[in-house]
Design a protein around this motif. Sequence first.
Motif, PDB file in Angstrom:
ATOM      1  N   VAL A 251      49.070  36.702  43.475  1.00  0.00           N
ATOM      2  CA  VAL A 251      49.824  37.642  44.305  1.00  0.00           C
ATOM      3  C   VAL A 251      50.237  38.860  43.480  1.00  0.00           C
ATOM      4  N   ALA A 252      50.684  38.640  42.255  1.00  0.00           N
ATOM      5  CA  ALA A 252      51.074  39.761  41.385  1.00  0.00           C
ATOM      6  C   ALA A 252      49.884  40.688  41.148  1.00  0.00           C
ATOM      7  N   ARG A 253      48.710  40.121  40.941  1.00  0.00           N
ATOM      8  CA  ARG A 253      47.520  40.955  40.737  1.00  0.00           C
ATOM      9  C   ARG A 253      47.150  41.705  42.014  1.00  0.00           C
ATOM     10  N   PHE A 254      47.312  41.065  43.148  1.00  0.00           N
ATOM     11  CA  PHE A 254      47.040  41.724  44.429  1.00  0.00           C
ATOM     12  C   PHE A 254      47.961  42.932  44.589  1.00  0.00           C
TER      13      PHE A 254
ATOM     14  N   PRO B 117      40.942  31.864  46.086  1.00  0.00           N
ATOM     15  CA  PRO B 117      41.787  33.049  45.969  1.00  0.00           C
ATOM     16  C   PRO B 117      41.888  33.558  44.523  1.00  0.00           C
ATOM     17  N   SER B 118      41.980  32.645  43.574  1.00  0.00           N
ATOM     18  CA  SER B 118      42.067  33.063  42.164  1.00  0.00           C
ATOM     19  C   SER B 118      40.788  33.744  41.701  1.00  0.00           C
ATOM     20  N   ARG B 119      39.661  33.233  42.114  1.00  0.00           N
ATOM     21  CA  ARG B 119      38.380  33.835  41.729  1.00  0.00           C
ATOM     22  C   ARG B 119      38.242  35.236  42.356  1.00  0.00           C
ATOM     23  N   LYS B 120      38.665  35.371  43.597  1.00  0.00           N
ATOM     24  CA  LYS B 120      38.633  36.687  44.238  1.00  0.00           C
ATOM     25  C   LYS B 120      39.439  37.695  43.421  1.00  0.00           C
ATOM     26  N   MET B 121      40.639  37.284  43.027  1.00  0.00           N
ATOM     27  CA  MET B 121      41.485  38.201  42.263  1.00  0.00           C
ATOM     28  C   MET B 121      40.942  38.416  40.854  1.00  0.00           C
ATOM     29  N   ASP B 122      40.269  37.422  40.288  1.00  0.00           N
ATOM     30  CA  ASP B 122      39.613  37.619  38.981  1.00  0.00           C
ATOM     31  C   ASP B 122      38.597  38.745  39.073  1.00  0.00           C
TER      32      ASP B 122
ATOM     33  N   TYR C 206      39.055  46.615  38.657  1.00  0.00           N
ATOM     34  CA  TYR C 206      40.026  47.690  38.880  1.00  0.00           C
ATOM     35  C   TYR C 206      41.207  47.713  37.926  1.00  0.00           C
ATOM     36  N   LEU C 207      41.743  46.553  37.560  1.00  0.00           N
ATOM     37  CA  LEU C 207      42.989  46.549  36.805  1.00  0.00           C
ATOM     38  C   LEU C 207      42.811  46.582  35.300  1.00  0.00           C
ATOM     39  N   ARG C 208      41.905  45.809  34.782  1.00  0.00           N
ATOM     40  CA  ARG C 208      41.746  45.764  33.317  1.00  0.00           C
ATOM     41  C   ARG C 208      41.467  47.122  32.700  1.00  0.00           C
TER      42      ARG C 208
END
Length: 124
Positions: free
Chosen positions: A67-70, A101-106, A112-114
């Motif tokens: 959720v934090a990554r989202f 869900p975790s893989r999607k956010m990975d 985008y984030l890294r």
Amino acid sequence: MVLRIRPEQMACLDTSIRGTYVSSVVRFLRTQLPRESADLKERELRARAERGIDAAARHGITARWDVARFIACQLCLGEHFDTDPAHAWPQAVLARPYLTPSRKMDWIERHYLRPRRGRSPTVP
């Protein structure tokens, strides 16, 4: 003796837990994405985090870290990146039923984030 928790007490407890989590997400965003969060007042960032929790849940994303990554993606790409046609790739990732869900956010985080953070984050 039986302990009974009334519904209104349970709601108060849920609100308190959620508020604590929102505070940790705000700290995470300020630390990991200082440029993106700099122009937002504390109240605005908290409100965005609150809305982000609900938006993530609509995609089945409920684990704290995911959720934090989202929410971080919302800050970087726009609050409605998950529905905005300008961001078709993350929408396609979020729609893949065979990914957890975790893989999607990975996948989304890697793309985008890294590059924005340049380092590994700490879990809120």
